[in-house]
Motif scaffolding. Sequence first.
Motif, mmCIF file in Angstrom:
data_model
loop_
_atom_site.group_PDB
_atom_site.id
_atom_site.type_symbol
_atom_site.label_atom_id
_atom_site.label_comp_id
_atom_site.label_asym_id
_atom_site.label_seq_id
_atom_site.Cartn_x
_atom_site.Cartn_y
_atom_site.Cartn_z
ATOM 1 N N VAL A 164 0.863 -1.185 0.000
ATOM 2 C CA VAL A 164 0.000 0.000 0.000
ATOM 3 C C VAL A 164 0.894 1.228 0.000
ATOM 4 C CG1 VAL A 164 -1.768 1.288 1.243
ATOM 5 C CG2 VAL A 164 -1.820 -1.214 1.230
ATOM 6 N N PRO A 165 0.886 2.042 -1.045
ATOM 7 C CA PRO A 165 1.729 3.248 -1.064
ATOM 8 C C PRO A 165 1.305 4.221 0.033
ATOM 9 C CG PRO A 165 0.837 2.749 -3.247
ATOM 10 C CD PRO A 165 0.097 1.899 -2.272
ATOM 11 N N VAL A 166 2.280 4.827 0.684
ATOM 12 C CA VAL A 166 1.977 5.807 1.725
ATOM 13 C C VAL A 166 2.125 7.214 1.148
ATOM 14 C CG1 VAL A 166 2.688 4.267 3.569
ATOM 15 C CG2 VAL A 166 4.357 5.847 2.571
ATOM 16 N N VAL A 167 1.568 8.169 1.866
ATOM 17 C CA VAL A 167 1.607 9.570 1.454
ATOM 18 C C VAL A 167 2.304 10.365 2.536
ATOM 19 C CG1 VAL A 167 0.240 11.585 0.807
ATOM 20 C CG2 VAL A 167 -0.559 9.294 0.204
ATOM 21 N N ALA A 168 3.389 11.051 2.172
ATOM 22 C CA ALA A 168 4.109 11.917 3.104
ATOM 23 C C ALA A 168 3.581 13.343 2.955
ATOM 24 C CB ALA A 168 5.607 11.871 2.833
ATOM 25 N N VAL A 169 3.357 13.993 4.084
ATOM 26 C CA VAL A 169 2.770 15.335 4.098
ATOM 27 C C VAL A 169 3.720 16.265 4.844
ATOM 28 C CG1 VAL A 169 0.772 16.722 4.761
ATOM 29 C CG2 VAL A 169 0.461 14.324 4.114
ATOM 30 N N ILE A 211 6.201 17.047 9.517
ATOM 31 C CA ILE A 211 6.066 15.973 8.530
ATOM 32 C C ILE A 211 5.340 14.798 9.170
ATOM 33 C CG2 ILE A 211 7.341 14.212 7.242
ATOM 34 C CD1 ILE A 211 9.406 16.264 6.546
ATOM 35 N N SER A 212 4.330 14.280 8.463
ATOM 36 C CA SER A 212 3.597 13.091 8.901
ATOM 37 C C SER A 212 3.403 12.176 7.707
ATOM 38 C CB SER A 212 2.242 13.474 9.508
ATOM 39 O OG SER A 212 1.445 14.144 8.543
ATOM 40 N N ILE A 213 3.048 10.922 7.970
ATOM 41 C CA ILE A 213 2.862 9.939 6.907
ATOM 42 C C ILE A 213 1.550 9.198 7.135
ATOM 43 C CG2 ILE A 213 3.776 7.820 5.879
ATOM 44 C CD1 ILE A 213 6.554 8.850 6.297
ATOM 45 N N ASN A 214 0.778 9.079 6.058
ATOM 46 C CA ASN A 214 -0.498 8.361 6.093
ATOM 47 C C ASN A 214 -0.502 7.245 5.063
ATOM 48 O OD1 ASN A 214 -1.061 11.112 7.225
ATOM 49 N ND2 ASN A 214 -3.091 10.218 7.487
ATOM 50 N N LEU A 215 -1.319 6.220 5.326
ATOM 51 C CA LEU A 215 -1.523 5.172 4.328
ATOM 52 C C LEU A 215 -2.354 5.719 3.175
ATOM 53 C CD1 LEU A 215 -2.366 2.119 6.617
ATOM 54 C CD2 LEU A 215 -0.274 2.445 5.289
ATOM 55 N N GLY A 216 -2.145 5.146 2.004
ATOM 56 C CA GLY A 216 -2.956 5.513 0.855
ATOM 57 C C GLY A 216 -4.235 4.702 0.813
ATOM 58 N N PRO A 219 -3.136 7.153 9.718
ATOM 59 C CA PRO A 219 -1.744 7.566 9.976
ATOM 60 C C PRO A 219 -0.846 6.350 10.197
ATOM 61 C CG PRO A 219 -3.288 8.816 11.328
ATOM 62 C CD PRO A 219 -4.080 7.703 10.708
ATOM 63 N N VAL A 220 0.384 6.455 9.749
ATOM 64 C CA VAL A 220 1.375 5.405 9.995
ATOM 65 C C VAL A 220 1.960 5.656 11.379
ATOM 66 C CG1 VAL A 220 3.535 4.359 9.218
ATOM 67 C CG2 VAL A 220 1.863 5.158 7.529
ATOM 68 N N THR A 221 1.493 4.910 12.351
ATOM 69 C CA THR A 221 1.882 5.156 13.750
ATOM 70 C C THR A 221 3.338 4.805 14.013
ATOM 71 O OG1 THR A 221 1.021 2.960 14.309
ATOM 72 C CG2 THR A 221 -0.462 4.839 14.611
ATOM 73 N N ALA A 222 3.902 3.902 13.201
ATOM 74 C CA ALA A 222 5.299 3.516 13.415
ATOM 75 C C ALA A 222 6.263 4.650 13.080
ATOM 76 C CB ALA A 222 5.630 2.282 12.579
ATOM 77 N N PHE A 223 5.817 5.598 12.264
ATOM 78 C CA PHE A 223 6.665 6.737 11.918
ATOM 79 C C PHE A 223 6.533 7.810 12.998
ATOM 80 C CE2 PHE A 223 7.081 10.973 9.962
ATOM 81 C CZ PHE A 223 8.394 10.891 9.511
ATOM 82 N N GLN A 224 7.662 8.228 13.552
ATOM 83 C CA GLN A 224 7.647 9.267 14.576
ATOM 84 C C GLN A 224 7.541 10.624 13.911
ATOM 85 O OE1 GLN A 224 10.935 9.063 17.266
ATOM 86 N NE2 GLN A 224 10.248 10.782 18.525
#
Length: 590
Positions: free
Chosen positions: A5-10, A16-21, A27-32
């Motif tokens: 699943v491609p993620v989206v960086a914002v 900066i945060s990262i969400n699943l597409g 939100p990708v909780t593993a990313f701090q």
Amino acid sequence: MASPVPVVAVRGSTGISINLGPPNYDPVTAFQKDDSKACKCMLFSPDSSKFAWVNGISVKIVSTSTWKLLAEIPRPKVSCIKFSPKGTYLMTWEPCITTTAGPGGPNLHIFKSENGELVKDFIHKKQTGWEPQWSQDEKLCGRCMNDELLFYEDGKFDSVALRVRDQKIANFAVAPGTAPYHVLCYMPGKSGTPSFGRLFQYPKFDQQSSLANRSFFQADRVEMFWNCKATAALLLASTDVDKTGSSYYGKQTLHFLSTKESALVVLGKEGPIYSVEWSPKGTEFCVCYGFMPAKVTMYNMKVESVFEFGTGPRNAIHYNPTGNILILGGFGNLRGGVEVWDAPQRKLITKLEAPDTTLLEWSPDGKHFMTATTAPRLRMGNGFKIWHYSGALMYERPWNKQEELWEVLWQSFPAGVFKEPSISYKAVEGIQPSQPTASKQVYRPPSARGKESNFKLHEEELPHKPGESPLAASNSSKAALKMKKKREAKKAKKAEQQSLGDIVETPAPANPAVRDQKPPATNGINTLIPADSEIDDPEKLKKLKKIKSKLDQINRLKEQLASGKQLEINQLDKIKKEDELLQEIKDLAL
């Protein structure tokens, strides 16, 4: 194994945060999450394995499989980053500091992305063209410095494998392939001498060994676009000022160079070139050009036009990663129209509106694309949306007025990870936008309301194949549409009369002399004359109306003659021409 699943960086004023597409968007909780308000840039590696960003303190690199930190490089002034094709190296550039004693230290650095180890650093003053150019297998790396080309092999940056000095090269692009390596170079000309675009095979860079050449006089800068197969490239030469004064955007010419031939790309309309895009299949390319409404043309590898997308308010071209879906958009000072096309079939899938769009990017899965309104281009209404190619809105994330959105980025993947999506013309189920759509209707005075308007600011061409007349197709379509409306109106009127039993009998005349007279013979005129709705040709319809008018006049004259009225000689001659007019109707009806 399930597809990734491609993620989206914002990136924005909140960090900066990262969400699943699609389809989760969680939100990708593993990313701090990085809450720094000074995040200048971010980037995914081409192989999707790493993600790097700059937060004003350091450069950070994390693994996308675990989102754990791989390296942290203390370079607070870095403003540009770039991964090598396989993600092995991360290159950074920061402004070069010059003092009275001379230039400062190196400002271009190459690090190993897995641990942040410094491999090599250089001095590169200008930000334009700072990125070293790599071959796809990362065995060849080149950089341009003071009109010289320096090449390094196998990651050995301490020794120069090849130095090209005598060609005075201002810009170059290494083909994204493996050996044999090809390099496209730009040599600017002096006053009165032409500039050159030359294609070489590494390591032969003398003029006699060039595989293709293009010369041109007007060029302040050039852009180079290689196809994915590394067999052909496009060179866009631009001038900042058009000396003829016909264009605010300067003047551009587009050149095609391959290992077999070179040619000028002949465009079908005067005006600037807004966008050039190779298909990911590597066998065709599209160009958006011309004064508004702009024209879009698809070319093959022989630089022949294979399809005209017509004209319209467009200035951007975006292929999906598999090359079977094409987006034509009009952004910036245009209203944000988006056309989604089936590229192989040359058919329009859908149209939609994405106003205030400053950024559009396809998802790696080839089914979804993202539009965003970002600062500093627009500081109001920031946010991004994810769409399905069929035109359905799948996700929307607006920003509040106190925050700014700077960039949205899909995770990149190598070719072949996702299958080419099969195209359906049926829209999938989506969501309704949170903001109401602005009215597209133009103001019309009360006297003109409720009436059909034929006014157009520009006469737009319809999509067509080469050799077809777009204007003729347009006129034919307009006439056919008009005839269709007439047929539908006539059918509706007839159905209404039948339902109401609206059958009106003609009353008998009160005068017995007139009542006993026989009606003038029509010789079957009514059966010969076809209805207007049965003729689609505008020219035939025009002739038929003239003949009908003449026959009506003849019928009235015959009625007058039957009632005993004395007719003039010219009126009698008109009656004699009845058979001739009937014959014309027969010919038109065939």
